[in-house]
Scaffold this active site. Sequence first.
Site, PDB file in Angstrom:
ATOM      1  N   ARG A 273     -10.267 -12.367  -3.219  1.00 58.94           N
ATOM      2  CA  ARG A 273     -10.724 -11.694  -4.434  1.00 58.94           C
ATOM      3  C   ARG A 273      -9.927 -12.189  -5.637  1.00 58.94           C
ATOM      4  O   ARG A 273      -8.704 -12.150  -5.635  1.00 58.94           O
ATOM      5  CB  ARG A 273     -10.551 -10.169  -4.312  1.00 58.94           C
ATOM      6  CG  ARG A 273     -11.341  -9.566  -3.150  1.00 58.94           C
ATOM      7  CD  ARG A 273     -11.138  -8.072  -3.069  1.00 58.94           C
ATOM      8  NE  ARG A 273     -11.721  -7.538  -1.847  1.00 58.94           N
ATOM      9  CZ  ARG A 273     -11.656  -6.259  -1.475  1.00 58.94           C
ATOM     10  NH1 ARG A 273     -11.020  -5.388  -2.257  1.00 58.94           N
ATOM     11  NH2 ARG A 273     -12.205  -5.860  -0.355  1.00 58.94           N
ATOM     12  N   ARG A 288      -0.907  -6.657  -4.340  1.00 56.27           N
ATOM     13  CA  ARG A 288      -2.123  -7.225  -4.943  1.00 56.27           C
ATOM     14  C   ARG A 288      -2.041  -8.744  -4.850  1.00 56.27           C
ATOM     15  O   ARG A 288      -1.246  -9.368  -5.542  1.00 56.27           O
ATOM     16  CB  ARG A 288      -2.257  -6.800  -6.406  1.00 56.27           C
ATOM     17  CG  ARG A 288      -2.715  -5.376  -6.582  1.00 56.27           C
ATOM     18  CD  ARG A 288      -3.141  -5.116  -8.017  1.00 56.27           C
ATOM     19  NE  ARG A 288      -3.600  -3.750  -8.179  1.00 56.27           N
ATOM     20  CZ  ARG A 288      -4.846  -3.330  -7.937  1.00 56.27           C
ATOM     21  NH1 ARG A 288      -5.741  -4.197  -7.522  1.00 56.27           N
ATOM     22  NH2 ARG A 288      -5.186  -2.071  -8.110  1.00 56.27           N
ATOM     23  N   GLU A 369      -3.023   2.324  -1.313  1.00 55.89           N
ATOM     24  CA  GLU A 369      -4.318   2.457  -0.646  1.00 55.89           C
ATOM     25  C   GLU A 369      -4.444   1.426   0.468  1.00 55.89           C
ATOM     26  O   GLU A 369      -4.278   0.228   0.235  1.00 55.89           O
ATOM     27  CB  GLU A 369      -5.452   2.262  -1.649  1.00 55.89           C
ATOM     28  CG  GLU A 369      -6.838   2.295  -1.019  1.00 55.89           C
ATOM     29  CD  GLU A 369      -7.881   1.630  -1.888  1.00 55.89           C
ATOM     30  OE1 GLU A 369      -8.830   1.055  -1.318  1.00 55.89           O
ATOM     31  OE2 GLU A 369      -7.740   1.650  -3.133  1.00 55.89           O
ATOM     32  N   SER A 372     -10.547   2.477   2.175  1.00 54.91           N
ATOM     33  CA  SER A 372     -11.573   3.293   1.540  1.00 54.91           C
ATOM     34  C   SER A 372     -12.658   3.523   2.574  1.00 54.91           C
ATOM     35  O   SER A 372     -13.217   2.563   3.113  1.00 54.91           O
ATOM     36  CB  SER A 372     -12.161   2.590   0.310  1.00 54.91           C
ATOM     37  OG  SER A 372     -11.213   2.523  -0.725  1.00 54.91           O
ATOM     38  N   ARG A 411      -0.652  -4.055   2.909  1.00 57.74           N
ATOM     39  CA  ARG A 411      -0.035  -2.815   2.456  1.00 57.74           C
ATOM     40  C   ARG A 411       0.540  -2.008   3.616  1.00 57.74           C
ATOM     41  O   ARG A 411       1.519  -1.284   3.437  1.00 57.74           O
ATOM     42  CB  ARG A 411      -1.049  -2.001   1.658  1.00 57.74           C
ATOM     43  CG  ARG A 411      -1.451  -2.715   0.381  1.00 57.74           C
ATOM     44  CD  ARG A 411      -2.452  -1.953  -0.422  1.00 57.74           C
ATOM     45  NE  ARG A 411      -2.826  -2.716  -1.607  1.00 57.74           N
ATOM     46  CZ  ARG A 411      -3.648  -2.288  -2.558  1.00 57.74           C
ATOM     47  NH1 ARG A 411      -4.178  -1.069  -2.459  1.00 57.74           N
ATOM     48  NH2 ARG A 411      -3.935  -3.032  -3.594  1.00 57.74           N
TER      49      ARG A 411
END
Length: 460
Positions: A273, A288, A369, A372, A411
């Site tokens: 990404r 990130r 996070e 999701s 993470r």
Amino acid sequence: MLSRQFVRENQTTVREALSDKGVDDVDLDRLLEIDAEWRELKAEGDDLRRQRNEISAEIGELKQAGREEAAQQAIEQSQELKARIDDLEADADSLESQLERRLLRVPNVPHSSVPIGEDETANVERERVGFESLRSVPAAISPHYDLGEQLDILDFERGAKVSGGGFYFLKGEGAQLEHALTQFMLAVHREQGYRDIFPPVPVNSASMRGTGQFPKFVDDAYRLGARNEASYDDDDLWLCPTAEVSVTNLHRDEILLDEDLPLKYQAYSPNFRREAGEHGTETRGIVRVHQFNKVELVNMVRPEESYDRLEELLGEACAVLDELELPYRVLTMCTGDMGFTQAKKYDIEVWAPADDMADGPEEGGRWLEVSSVSNFEAFQARRAGIQYRPERHESAEYLHTLNGSGLALPRVMVALLEYYQNADGTVEIPAALQPYMGGKRLIEGATPVGERAVGAGRRD
């Protein structure tokens, strides 16, 4: 996407969804005008086709009766009708293309149970797990990026040298930990009834549209196939941003049977990404990055079962953190922080104790996070053409799709390195992960290679 009939018949609901999700680039009035124009052209075309069919039948009767002049006039009238029909169909096709492009930018409608709010401040904490029995951590905890370099298991400088900013090397026990986490997660979800899928990494534009990444997020994707700096080849391939894309599109343009459902797939994949490093925050370390690995869970179910499945899917993703004994919390996401495609979404956030945050728990640290968990209802299935037939003699219907990370690996690694850190800089390996680390119980690091190793030594 939403069906044009739904948008037409539920204009107030759609306008509320646009407002609640903060979408301001959709002109719903123009979309509805185009829909009305398209329906008028289709109705006119249907009427002209009916007239032409009647004239065609009349031509045969006139010829049979020997009325050649009248038959010729009818033929000419039929040809005029055909030309008019062709023009109408071309205009209708143009309007339909415009309508489809606009519908692709209309977000999913939030479920009635979703909190209304503009941003993350309106998210609702549903539960917090693991804080009643926290491990005793050192008074001074090194952030994962410092510790990783000290142990020589993370290498950011050489990652940037090879691939650019936002990429990194995992080395030695770091690479071993990544492999162990992957196999551990896959084993956990396999026990939950998931079928393993190993998908291709590149995906085409149709697949990206099918799950909702395109057209809205096209600028976040990495395109493949550049022959030179000025042109692309014809492969139409993109590096997959999440295995949600490839695995959901596994059944694109297919009709499944009722007995096929529910489907539970899991897939490990690297993900790419552009957006990951462009926010001005989390620029240090592996929170990130532009490439990261993840185990993704994809479900396809009957519509009436999807919200029960959402709760079960949430538990299946949380099970990884439960077994690793990492503290975490679950958030119900509000409309403004939920995303374009979801009808309802939960976020799972693991606790990393190294950095203080204003909104962190009483113990300090920060929330990261790691998953999701989302229900898309029929939104993705309609875009991707994934249907099922409740009974073999019945019409096909769109099924519901759900997905959740199970989990995002970088993470989780951040949380492990910080939460299980010892005062001497070593890192304990959780008991559940030790069998996947060859029985190793401690990450001790290694001596760096090269001139940078001068003055450095292995941790003992």
